[in-house]
Design an enzyme around this catalytic site. Sequence first.
Site, PDB file in Angstrom:
ATOM      1  N   LYS A   1       0.881  -1.179   0.000  1.00  0.00           N
ATOM      2  CA  LYS A   1       0.000   0.000   0.000  1.00  0.00           C
ATOM      3  C   LYS A   1       0.915   1.224   0.000  1.00  0.00           C
ATOM      4  O   LYS A   1       1.284   1.737   1.047  1.00  0.00           O
ATOM      5  CB  LYS A   1      -0.849  -0.031   1.262  1.00  0.00           C
ATOM      6  CG  LYS A   1      -2.202   0.623   1.139  1.00  0.00           C
ATOM      7  CD  LYS A   1      -2.182   2.056   0.670  1.00  0.00           C
ATOM      8  CE  LYS A   1      -2.066   3.076   1.769  1.00  0.00           C
ATOM      9  NZ  LYS A   1      -1.880   4.445   1.236  1.00  0.00           N
TER      10      LYS A   1
ATOM     11  N   THR B   1       0.142   7.754  12.762  1.00  0.00           N
ATOM     12  CA  THR B   1      -0.417   6.611  12.016  1.00  0.00           C
ATOM     13  C   THR B   1       0.082   5.306  12.627  1.00  0.00           C
ATOM     14  O   THR B   1      -0.666   4.327  12.717  1.00  0.00           O
ATOM     15  CB  THR B   1      -0.018   6.684  10.525  1.00  0.00           C
ATOM     16  OG1 THR B   1      -0.234   8.009  10.050  1.00  0.00           O
ATOM     17  CG2 THR B   1      -0.808   5.709   9.689  1.00  0.00           C
TER      18      THR B   1
ATOM     19  N   CYS C   1      13.253  11.354   6.780  1.00  0.00           N
ATOM     20  CA  CYS C   1      13.065  11.144   8.225  1.00  0.00           C
ATOM     21  C   CYS C   1      14.383  11.306   8.974  1.00  0.00           C
ATOM     22  O   CYS C   1      14.393  11.542  10.176  1.00  0.00           O
ATOM     23  CB  CYS C   1      12.484   9.763   8.465  1.00  0.00           C
ATOM     24  SG  CYS C   1      13.489   8.463   7.739  1.00  0.00           S
TER      25      CYS C   1
ATOM     26  N   GLY D   1       6.104   5.483   8.201  1.00  0.00           N
ATOM     27  CA  GLY D   1       5.263   6.671   8.078  1.00  0.00           C
ATOM     28  C   GLY D   1       5.285   7.460   9.370  1.00  0.00           C
ATOM     29  O   GLY D   1       6.222   7.353  10.166  1.00  0.00           O
TER      30      GLY D   1
ATOM     31  N   GLU E   1       8.554   2.014  11.365  1.00  0.00           N
ATOM     32  CA  GLU E   1       9.600   3.025  11.161  1.00  0.00           C
ATOM     33  C   GLU E   1       8.880   4.360  11.127  1.00  0.00           C
ATOM     34  O   GLU E   1       8.161   4.652  10.163  1.00  0.00           O
ATOM     35  CB  GLU E   1      10.332   2.782   9.837  1.00  0.00           C
ATOM     36  CG  GLU E   1      11.029   1.434   9.725  1.00  0.00           C
ATOM     37  CD  GLU E   1      12.239   1.317  10.634  1.00  0.00           C
ATOM     38  OE1 GLU E   1      12.687   2.337  11.191  1.00  0.00           O
ATOM     39  OE2 GLU E   1      12.731   0.185  10.814  1.00  0.00           O
TER      40      GLU E   1
ATOM     41  N   GLU F   1       7.993  17.321  14.747  1.00  0.00           N
ATOM     42  CA  GLU F   1       8.564  17.040  13.428  1.00  0.00           C
ATOM     43  C   GLU F   1       7.925  17.965  12.386  1.00  0.00           C
ATOM     44  O   GLU F   1       6.705  17.982  12.240  1.00  0.00           O
ATOM     45  CB  GLU F   1       8.306  15.578  13.044  1.00  0.00           C
ATOM     46  CG  GLU F   1       8.996  15.190  11.753  1.00  0.00           C
ATOM     47  CD  GLU F   1       8.676  13.763  11.308  1.00  0.00           C
ATOM     48  OE1 GLU F   1       7.522  13.347  11.399  1.00  0.00           O
ATOM     49  OE2 GLU F   1       9.612  13.086  10.839  1.00  0.00           O
TER      50      GLU F   1
HETATM   51  P1  NAD Z   1       1.617   8.797   6.997  1.00  0.00           P
HETATM   52  O1  NAD Z   1       1.708   8.111   8.308  1.00  0.00           O
HETATM   53  O2  NAD Z   1       0.614   9.854   6.812  1.00  0.00           O
HETATM   54  O3  NAD Z   1       1.355   7.744   5.828  1.00  0.00           O
HETATM   55  C1  NAD Z   1       2.206   6.636   5.607  1.00  0.00           C
HETATM   56  C2  NAD Z   1       1.412   5.547   4.916  1.00  0.00           C
HETATM   57  O4  NAD Z   1       0.415   5.061   5.805  1.00  0.00           O
HETATM   58  C3  NAD Z   1       0.670   6.006   3.661  1.00  0.00           C
HETATM   59  O5  NAD Z   1       0.702   4.997   2.702  1.00  0.00           O
HETATM   60  C4  NAD Z   1      -0.737   6.225   4.184  1.00  0.00           C
HETATM   61  O6  NAD Z   1      -1.733   6.133   3.193  1.00  0.00           O
HETATM   62  C5  NAD Z   1      -0.845   5.076   5.172  1.00  0.00           C
HETATM   63  N1  NAD Z   1      -1.881   5.238   6.192  1.00  0.00           N
HETATM   64  C6  NAD Z   1      -2.436   6.391   6.652  1.00  0.00           C
HETATM   65  N2  NAD Z   1      -3.372   6.110   7.586  1.00  0.00           N
HETATM   66  C7  NAD Z   1      -3.405   4.768   7.727  1.00  0.00           C
HETATM   67  C8  NAD Z   1      -4.158   3.873   8.529  1.00  0.00           C
HETATM   68  N3  NAD Z   1      -5.077   4.305   9.386  1.00  0.00           N
HETATM   69  N4  NAD Z   1      -3.924   2.542   8.429  1.00  0.00           N
HETATM   70  C9  NAD Z   1      -2.977   2.081   7.577  1.00  0.00           C
HETATM   71  N5  NAD Z   1      -2.253   2.882   6.772  1.00  0.00           N
HETATM   72  C10 NAD Z   1      -2.455   4.203   6.850  1.00  0.00           C
HETATM   73  O7  NAD Z   1       3.085   9.324   6.716  1.00  0.00           O
HETATM   74  P2  NAD Z   1       3.557  10.216   5.492  1.00  0.00           P
HETATM   75  O8  NAD Z   1       3.038  11.607   5.717  1.00  0.00           O
HETATM   76  O9  NAD Z   1       3.272   9.515   4.229  1.00  0.00           O
HETATM   77  O10 NAD Z   1       5.155  10.185   5.687  1.00  0.00           O
HETATM   78  C11 NAD Z   1       5.840  11.088   6.481  1.00  0.00           C
HETATM   79  C12 NAD Z   1       6.194  10.466   7.806  1.00  0.00           C
HETATM   80  O11 NAD Z   1       6.919   9.265   7.599  1.00  0.00           O
HETATM   81  C13 NAD Z   1       7.122  11.355   8.627  1.00  0.00           C
HETATM   82  O12 NAD Z   1       6.696  11.339   9.971  1.00  0.00           O
HETATM   83  C14 NAD Z   1       8.479  10.686   8.490  1.00  0.00           C
HETATM   84  O13 NAD Z   1       9.363  10.925   9.548  1.00  0.00           O
HETATM   85  C15 NAD Z   1       8.072   9.250   8.426  1.00  0.00           C
HETATM   86  N6  NAD Z   1       9.136   8.444   7.827  1.00  0.00           N
HETATM   87  C16 NAD Z   1       9.851   7.598   8.624  1.00  0.00           C
HETATM   88  C17 NAD Z   1      10.893   6.856   8.087  1.00  0.00           C
HETATM   89  C18 NAD Z   1      11.707   5.912   8.934  1.00  0.00           C
HETATM   90  O14 NAD Z   1      12.445   5.118   8.371  1.00  0.00           O
HETATM   91  N7  NAD Z   1      11.602   5.966  10.233  1.00  0.00           N
HETATM   92  C19 NAD Z   1      11.186   6.969   6.726  1.00  0.00           C
HETATM   93  C20 NAD Z   1      10.436   7.853   5.947  1.00  0.00           C
HETATM   94  C21 NAD Z   1       9.402   8.582   6.499  1.00  0.00           C
END
Ligand code: NAD
Length: 483
Positions: free
Chosen positions: A176, A233, A285, A229, A251, A387
């Site tokens: 996804k 979430t 991130c 993400g 992550e 963040e």
């Molecule tokens: P997000 O949490 O909004 O979305 C991430 C994914 O989760 C998307 O595919 C989204 O559609 C899905 N999602 C959203 N709600 C959901 C639910 N209720 N159930 C299941 N899936 C759901 O994050 P984003 O805005 O896409 O990404 C940015 C964030 O990701 C930042 O906080 C960043 O720090 C983090 N990030 C972390 C790493 C790491 O390795 N730790 C790497 C990259 C990004």
Amino acid sequence: MAAPQTLTNLIDGKLVPPTTGRYIDSPNPAAGATHVLVPDSAAADVDAAVAAAAAAFPSWSATPRSRRSALMLRIADLLEQRIEAFAAAESRDQGKPVKLARSMDIPRAIHNFRFFATAILHQEESVTELDGVAFSFVHRTPVGVAGLISPWNLPLYLLTWKIAPCIAAGCTCVCKPSEITSLTAWMLCEVMIEAGLPAGVVNMVFGTGPAVGSPLVAHKDVPLISFTGGTATGEIISKTAAPLHKKLSLELGGKNANIIFADADFEDAVTTSLRSSFQNQGEICLCGSRIFVQEEIYERFVEEFSRRADALVVGDPTDPATDLGALVSKEHMEKVLSYIEIAKQEGGRIVAGGHRVVDGAFANGYFVRPTVIVGLHPTDCRVQREEIFGPVVTVTPFKTDADAIAFANSTKYGLSASVWTQNGQRAQRVARQMHVGTVWVNCWMVRDLGMPFGGVKQSGLGREGRHHSMDFFCEEKAICCRL
Ligand code: NAD
């Protein structure tokens, strides 16, 4: 302008439209106009994809490692042949400069496949003997159908960081990708079909988190979830997955410290800090968004760093001279700009950037100048704690090693940190006291895929990386035989 491209799901080896018949408009962030229509899929699509992955699992998990490896190497080769098309698409979809996608995102996606494709050929197992009574060994079996959920900042790079170990281990999956950046994941579907990956091994369902991610996490036939993400979430996912006792890898977000001691190589620290602050518009991130500089060199650092930040080129992502492209979406740009306003209210002073760029052909794009803020409390304000995930950094002075460590560890996050000093003992001492998953000493974003990767505190759960990812996608069984 070309008509928007319509994407499809990948289910059981076929590219199919969503059962809803609906699509989500996905804009090109540099132009602010829709360039891709992303399937707005629903639980019925997830059910079909999980059924396909479950049907493919017995055969894929029994496929010899050498065959799995060869197919993955073929995927990597095809990606490499199309690197220009993938880099251009990633830039158009995410807003990043094409040169960054060409030099980082796509090569790292290719490397993810090659790394795990070859790692499975060299797996080591050990046998232990207990006092001449019995010998034991560990038998590993792939867990089953994995749910892989990825974010928008490094779309192909982070999705393949999950797909590659998953299928190398013998699991099948339903992916996804982020609905904000789905284009290169869809292009990967075509590559996997062409490479001859058997139907159902990798399925891709596009759509929103609530409509697709949620039913995937809750699905009874998906025993493991790998999620990258935001922390908020991650909390929602944990609440669903934990009572079902699913294997879970999270992550999550970060608010990483970049500590620069007076004895650091000044030039090196400034040059790399510009990258760690603003690469990919600060949407990584691992970006070091809180810079702490020892007071002896603080004024000099702020002057040089902000001068060079002001010189960075923000604009057309296709232009090789561009350093920063557009932020991923209008909503995200507004969030980033709101934090610049909060910084002013909290007593911060903007010494570089601080505003949106509205310029000629890119007037409708989501561009923000690299922004440097000074004068904030080191720990006790929102801009130092939350963040922002954009081209915004704070620079704050510190006196002693203990101050730097306390400031760095003061947030709820614990993903990574950087330490700049030419004193090896100090580097060791400080690195060991950072409450994070990764510390870089005199460097940043150097990635050895054999090393454990992940966060502590609110930055995540579990580790990814060679052995860690393979362990996650496998169940380990101890078999003990009497001698
Ligand atoms: P997000 O949490 O909004 O979305 C991430 C994914 O989760 C998307 O595919 C989204 O559609 C899905 N999602 C959203 N709600 C959901 C639910 N209720 N159930 C299941 N899936 C759901 O994050 P984003 O805005 O896409 O990404 C940015 C964030 O990701 C930042 O906080 C960043 O720090 C983090 N990030 C972390 C790493 C790491 O390795 N730790 C790497 C990259 C990004």
